[in-house]
Design an enzyme around this catalytic site. Sequence first.
Site, mmCIF file in Angstrom:
data_model
loop_
_atom_site.group_PDB
_atom_site.id
_atom_site.type_symbol
_atom_site.label_atom_id
_atom_site.label_comp_id
_atom_site.label_asym_id
_atom_site.label_seq_id
_atom_site.Cartn_x
_atom_site.Cartn_y
_atom_site.Cartn_z
ATOM 1 N N GLU A 274 0.839 -1.195 0.000
ATOM 2 C CA GLU A 274 0.000 0.000 0.000
ATOM 3 C C GLU A 274 0.880 1.253 0.000
ATOM 4 O O GLU A 274 2.052 1.199 -0.339
ATOM 5 C CB GLU A 274 -0.933 -0.039 1.226
ATOM 6 C CG GLU A 274 -2.019 -1.104 1.133
ATOM 7 C CD GLU A 274 -3.091 -0.801 0.076
ATOM 8 O OE1 GLU A 274 -3.178 0.355 -0.382
ATOM 9 O OE2 GLU A 274 -3.851 -1.719 -0.280
ATOM 10 N N ALA B 143 9.300 -0.864 6.481
ATOM 11 C CA ALA B 143 8.314 -1.280 5.486
ATOM 12 C C ALA B 143 9.033 -1.997 4.351
ATOM 13 O O ALA B 143 10.178 -1.663 4.026
ATOM 14 C CB ALA B 143 7.568 -0.059 4.945
ATOM 15 N N ILE B 144 8.374 -2.981 3.760
ATOM 16 C CA ILE B 144 8.966 -3.765 2.680
ATOM 17 C C ILE B 144 7.956 -3.886 1.547
ATOM 18 O O ILE B 144 6.779 -4.173 1.781
ATOM 19 C CB ILE B 144 9.380 -5.167 3.182
ATOM 20 C CG1 ILE B 144 10.515 -5.047 4.202
ATOM 21 C CG2 ILE B 144 9.793 -6.079 2.022
ATOM 22 C CD1 ILE B 144 10.877 -6.342 4.899
ATOM 23 N N GLY B 145 8.405 -3.649 0.331
ATOM 24 C CA GLY B 145 7.570 -3.827 -0.853
ATOM 25 C C GLY B 145 8.467 -4.172 -2.026
ATOM 26 O O GLY B 145 9.509 -3.537 -2.206
ATOM 27 N N GLY C 164 12.270 -2.740 -2.419
ATOM 28 C CA GLY C 164 12.968 -3.351 -1.288
ATOM 29 C C GLY C 164 12.420 -2.918 0.054
ATOM 30 O O GLY C 164 11.235 -3.066 0.326
ATOM 31 N N PHE C 165 13.294 -2.322 0.899
ATOM 32 C CA PHE C 165 12.893 -2.029 2.279
ATOM 33 C C PHE C 165 13.214 -0.577 2.635
ATOM 34 O O PHE C 165 14.080 0.055 2.020
ATOM 35 C CB PHE C 165 13.606 -2.970 3.266
ATOM 36 C CG PHE C 165 15.112 -2.949 3.176
ATOM 37 C CD1 PHE C 165 15.864 -2.007 3.876
ATOM 38 C CD2 PHE C 165 15.794 -3.875 2.394
ATOM 39 C CE1 PHE C 165 17.248 -1.983 3.795
ATOM 40 C CE2 PHE C 165 17.179 -3.866 2.305
ATOM 41 C CZ PHE C 165 17.905 -2.916 3.011
ATOM 42 N N ALA C 166 12.492 -0.065 3.615
ATOM 43 C CA ALA C 166 12.714 1.292 4.119
ATOM 44 C C ALA C 166 12.710 1.235 5.639
ATOM 45 O O ALA C 166 11.704 0.833 6.249
ATOM 46 C CB ALA C 166 11.629 2.233 3.609
ATOM 47 N N CYS D 290 1.008 1.914 4.891
ATOM 48 C CA CYS D 290 0.856 0.516 4.473
ATOM 49 C C CYS D 290 -0.583 0.023 4.606
ATOM 50 O O CYS D 290 -0.838 -1.178 4.608
ATOM 51 C CB CYS D 290 1.815 -0.400 5.231
ATOM 52 S SG CYS D 290 3.538 0.121 5.113
#
Length: 226
Positions: A81, A145-147, A158-160, A176
Amino acid sequence: MKSHKNRCLLYNQGLMSYLKAHGWQRSLLTERIHDPNLDDVLILLEHPPVYTLGQGSNSDFLKFDIDKSLYDVHRIERGGEVTYHCPGQLVGYPILNLQSYRKDLHWYLRQLEEVIIRVLAVYGLQGERIPAFTGVWLQGRKVAAIGIKVSRWVTMHGFALNVCPDMTGFERIVPCGISDKPVGSLVEWIPGITCQEVRFYVAQSFAEVFGVELIESQPQEFFQPE
C-alpha cells in the site's frame, strides 16, 4: 545453490530523487534479465520527501487529494500500500537474481525482514514480525516497510527503515494501509542514531543473510549522486 558466494555490488548513495532511483533500478533489472551473469546489486540511499503507492494500492489511504497535492506522489509497480520516504529513512534496493538463491517470494520477503531484525539486534532491540503483514515492528510500532517487484526472478524495490526521519509526513497517510498499528523510528529507542552508522550494519546483515560478498562500488555515468 552455488558453492561460492555471489558477488553483490554495494552502491552507497546519498539523497536521490525517487524517480531517478526508480529509473536506475529499472535499468539495472533490465540488464540482469538480459544477462543473468551480471553481479547482484544493493543500493542504499535516502529520498527527499515522497509518497509512493503500490500497484493495486487504495488511494483512500491518502489523507489528502492526490489530484491537488502539494506533495510528491508516485504510483509504482511494487506490491503493498501507500508509504512515505524522507531523509532520515534508510532505503535499500536489492537487485538480486533469485535463481541464484531461492525462487520463492515469501522466502525473499522473510529474508529482507531478517536483515532488519539483525540490524536491530546490534542495538539490543528485538525486532518482530507480525503474521499476515510484511515488515518489522518494535514494541508494536512499525519501523521498517517492505515492498518488492520481481520480473523473471530479478528483484527491485525493497525495504525502508525509519532511522531518524521527520515523522510528520506519516500523519498524512494510513501507512501501508494498517490503521491500528503506529509507525516508529529507531531514534525513539536510540537517541542520536544516524543513517550513516546504520548503513554499515544493514550492509553487514544483508551480506550475512544472503551469503553474498559485498563489493563497495560507484555507479557509472548517468547515475552519479545529485
